[in-house]
Design a protein around this motif. Structure first.
Motif, short mmCIF file in Angstrom:
data_model
loop_
_atom_site.label_atom_id
_atom_site.label_comp_id
_atom_site.label_asym_id
_atom_site.label_seq_id
_atom_site.Cartn_x
_atom_site.Cartn_y
_atom_site.Cartn_z
N SER A 435 0.85 -1.19 0.00
CA SER A 435 0.00 0.00 0.00
C SER A 435 0.89 1.23 0.00
O SER A 435 1.67 1.42 0.95
CB SER A 435 -0.92 -0.01 1.23
OG SER A 435 -1.69 1.17 1.30
N ARG A 438 -0.50 -1.57 -7.09
CA ARG A 438 -1.19 -1.59 -8.38
C ARG A 438 -1.89 -2.93 -8.55
O ARG A 438 -1.39 -3.97 -8.07
CB ARG A 438 -0.21 -1.36 -9.53
CG ARG A 438 0.39 0.04 -9.55
CD ARG A 438 1.37 0.20 -10.70
NE ARG A 438 1.05 1.39 -11.47
CZ ARG A 438 1.54 1.66 -12.68
NH1 ARG A 438 2.35 0.79 -13.27
NH2 ARG A 438 1.21 2.75 -13.31
N ILE A 439 -2.99 -2.93 -9.24
CA ILE A 439 -3.77 -4.14 -9.45
C ILE A 439 -3.30 -4.84 -10.72
O ILE A 439 -3.45 -4.29 -11.83
CB ILE A 439 -5.27 -3.82 -9.52
CG1 ILE A 439 -5.76 -3.29 -8.17
CG2 ILE A 439 -6.08 -5.05 -9.93
CD1 ILE A 439 -7.23 -2.87 -8.17
N PRO A 452 -4.57 0.51 -12.18
CA PRO A 452 -5.26 1.04 -11.00
C PRO A 452 -4.32 1.15 -9.80
O PRO A 452 -3.51 0.25 -9.54
CB PRO A 452 -6.37 0.02 -10.74
CG PRO A 452 -6.56 -0.69 -12.03
CD PRO A 452 -5.21 -0.72 -12.68
N VAL A 454 -4.18 1.34 -5.77
CA VAL A 454 -5.00 0.99 -4.61
C VAL A 454 -4.26 1.37 -3.34
O VAL A 454 -3.04 1.24 -3.25
CB VAL A 454 -5.36 -0.52 -4.63
CG1 VAL A 454 -4.12 -1.38 -4.62
CG2 VAL A 454 -6.29 -0.87 -3.48
N ILE A 467 -9.57 2.62 -4.63
CA ILE A 467 -8.95 2.19 -5.89
C ILE A 467 -9.13 3.31 -6.91
O ILE A 467 -10.25 3.64 -7.30
CB ILE A 467 -9.59 0.89 -6.41
CG1 ILE A 467 -9.52 -0.21 -5.35
CG2 ILE A 467 -8.91 0.45 -7.70
CD1 ILE A 467 -10.32 -1.46 -5.72
N ASN A 469 -8.74 4.76 -10.59
CA ASN A 469 -8.73 4.18 -11.93
C ASN A 469 -8.68 5.25 -13.01
O ASN A 469 -9.17 6.36 -12.84
CB ASN A 469 -10.00 3.35 -12.15
CG ASN A 469 -10.15 2.23 -11.15
OD1 ASN A 469 -9.55 1.18 -11.27
ND2 ASN A 469 -10.99 2.47 -10.12
N VAL A 502 -10.70 -5.21 -11.88
CA VAL A 502 -10.93 -4.40 -10.68
C VAL A 502 -12.03 -5.02 -9.82
O VAL A 502 -11.91 -5.10 -8.59
CB VAL A 502 -11.27 -2.95 -11.06
CG1 VAL A 502 -11.68 -2.14 -9.83
CG2 VAL A 502 -10.09 -2.28 -11.75
N ALA A 520 -14.15 2.49 -5.41
CA ALA A 520 -13.43 2.44 -6.69
C ALA A 520 -13.88 3.64 -7.51
O ALA A 520 -15.09 3.81 -7.74
CB ALA A 520 -13.72 1.15 -7.44
#
Length: 608
Positions: A435, A438-439, A452, A454, A467, A469, A502, A520
């Motif tokens: 943290s 990235r996703i 994304p 996060v 999140i 985007n 996501v 999100a």
């Protein structure tokens, strides 16, 4: 996503070079007998005389274009036939400054050509033209044919016919039905002198001296004077782009809700950026609607305010930092968390390998403090150079701003451009492995697109996962006015893949902690009713909170007369069930000619 303005400048620059590739001309044209303009235009979108030489086509000059790569003039036959499907006007392409004047009676010999603005690959309709002309002025000072009146009664409610499946759904060969379909109606007037009266502005004047009006003021109106785009199947047929044959400096600086009082008249053209366009030689008088920029409410002590704001390729060389700061402080009331999209690196579009954006973000934070706001802290992850799309060298990315006086950020080391964030269980609750993170950044769904971001925040003892985007842009999609109906939205394939990833990540969080608070948000680049939104929402893992607003208030962007949703804030069930959440689409940009971004920010206030 790339700047719409820079993309358009590039397209306009190459227009003259590419025009030859955008036409359909026979190398050795056959000769047609003497024909009238309505014979050339015919009853379909393409001329039955395309590629043929025509002789002594008679008409009155109704407009002269002396600038740009499409110099020429329009003629109109003052003796129309009885068929409403056949236009009485046509454009004569001269390439150089025409030597005719409005009111000249002329005969024109040349080759009938179908010119596709933007090239055949764009999917646009074609414009019937006479090219390589020989022009004879028969007389001057003649009365110009009276303009056809375009109004709410003349424009049909249905937008376009379904195209021919045998021709990839092209409508080009279909017989026009101008009393049934709006696109057919406008095509039946292509090249003719037309007029609108007391027309309300539904897209503000842009940098190219263009605006959009509606001749149907009661068609899906927003509460602030625009026209809302609410579904794929229900188009707004009263929209029409307005340009001017005069100097750009004299074009009115209009906002949404203003009115062009009186008559606006001129030839009806078809352009690459907008389709059917009234090129005015007479502009109505601008009457202001008095539109003001909105301000949201300040969050209460127990409320968390989360916002998303696309700042349109912001880099340290821009002159808009004070204005963006004022937007955040005065109009958004200094939200606790702000997801910023389109933050560029420290030297903007200079393509030298720079990826850090600390100078850009720090300059914005300092401007916010100077405007009376909090000194935000921030988190982000620098992308690998030139891998996330956008302007080459700009390395746009999402950034979290957060007010450390009200929110804390949970830092877990290890997040970088290529490391995937995961979800784990800590003390019985969901937690991120890194943290910020990235996703799934290596997934092909993010090729040439933003990954994304996060992060894990804590507000009043409650963890909130956010999140940020910025999905794949709509670049490459066919325009609503394209020759292919229904139009092909090729860009949404990648957005659907991105939304699915996501949603899966959110599901991982909720599988660990059913009541987790997840937000999100960002520039989703798609509508609240789209397949992208449905994939993001999944089986109830998320819900697009803009749907809590009345339909007349659901928009964050204004494009070609359609106010639409591109920016969204989606929430998990625990937030949706909150009785106290409030959503606000704060209209400070999209409706105004002096916008500092083309997106309106969105704000959500709730008690976690």
């Amino acid at each position: 996503m790339p700047s719409k303005k820079s993309a358009r400048l590039a397209a306009l620059t190459v227009a003259a070079v590419c025009s030859a590739a955008s036409t359909v001309v026979l190398t050795a044209p056959a000769h047609a007998a003497a024909v009238a303009v309505h014979d050339i235009q015919g009853t379909t979108r393409t001329s039955p005389y395309a590629g043929q030489a025509v002789t002594d086509v008679a008409g009155i000059v109704t407009g002269v274009r002396t600038y740009g790569s499409s110099r020429g003039f329009w003629i109109q036959d003052p003796n129309p036939d009885a068929d409403p499907a056949t236009s009485e006007g046509v454009f004569v392409f001269t390439s150089s400054v025409p030597k005719v004047a409005v009111g000249d009676a002329v005969t024109v010999s040349g080759t009938v050509t179908e010119y596709v603005p933007g090239g055949a690959a764009s999917g646009n309709q074609s414009v019937t033209e006479i090219t390589k002309p020989t022009v004879t002025v028969v007389s001057s000072g003649n009365a110009v044919p009276a303009p056809a009146v375009v109004n709410s009664r003349s424009v049909p409610d249905a937008y376009a016919p379904a195209g021919d499946p045998a021709a990839n759904n092209s409508v080009n060969a279909l017989t026009l039905r101008p009393k049934k379909y709006a696109l057919d109606y406008y095509e039946s007037l292509e090249g003719m002198n037309v007029q609108v009266a007391d027309a309300r502005v539904v897209t503000a004047t842009d940098a190219y001296a263009e605006l959009w009006v509606t001749v149907k003021p009661h068609e899906n109106p927003s509460r602030r004077g625009g026209t809302v785009y609410g579904s794929y199947t229900s188009q707004n047929t009263g929209r029409l782009q307005i340009q001017s044959l005069g100097a750009a400096a004299d074009f009115p600086a209009a906002n949404v809700g203003d009115v062009l009082r009186g008559t606006t008249a001129g030839p009806l053209d078809y352009t690459q950026f907008g389709g059917y366009t009234l090129v005015a030689d007479r502009l109505g008088t601008l009457k202001s609607g008095g539109l003001k920029r909105e301000s949201t409410e300040r969050q209460k002590k127990g409320e968390l305010a989360v916002a998303t704001y696309n700042v349109e390729n912001l880099d340290p060389s821009d002159a808009t930092f004070e204005e963006h700061a004022a937007a955040i402080v005065d109009h958004l009331k200094s939200p606790d968390i702000v997801s910023l999209e389109e933050i560029q690196d420290n030297n903007g579009a200079t393509n030298d390998g720079t990826t850090a954006a600390d100078a850009t973000v720090t300059k914005l934070i300092d401007a916010i403090v100077a405007a009376g706001g909090p000194r935000y802290d921030w988190r982000s992850i620098d992308p690998a150079d030139n891998t996330d799309g956008g302007e080459p060298g700009g390395n746009i990315r999402q950034v979290f701003l957060f007010n450390p006086e009200r929110v804390s950020f949970t830092d877990r080391a290890g997040g970088d451009a290529t490391t995937a964030a995961g979800v784990t269980r800590a003390r019985g609750k969901a937690a991120l492995t890194v943290s910020p993170g990235r996703i799934d950044p290596a997934n092909a769904a993010w090729n040439a697109s933003r990954k994304p971001l996060v992060g894990e925040f804590v507000f009043r003892g409650r963890t909130v996962f956010v999140i940020a985007n910025h999905f794949n842009s709509k670049g490459g999609d066919q325009a609503l006015h394209a020759q292919y109906q229904p139009v092909v939205r090729s860009s949404e394939v990648q957005r659907h893949q991105q939304a699915t990833l996501v949603n899966a990540f959110v599901k991982d969080i909720l599988d660990v902690q059913k009541n987790a608070a997840v937000v999100a948000l960002g520039d989703i680049n798609d509508f609240e009713f789209s397949g992208t939104a449905k994939a993001l929402e999944g089986d109830g893992e998320l819900w697009s909170a803009i749907k809590s607003l009345p339909r007349s208030e659901r928009y964050s962007y204004d494009y070609q007369g359609n106010q639409q949703v591109l920016d969204q804030i989606l929430v998990s069930p625990s937030i949706r069930r909150s009785c106290d959440f409030e959503y606000d689409s704060v209209h400070i940009n999209s409706e105004f000619h002096d916008q500092i971004s083309d997106h309106d920010p969105q704000v959500l206030r709730f008690e976690p």
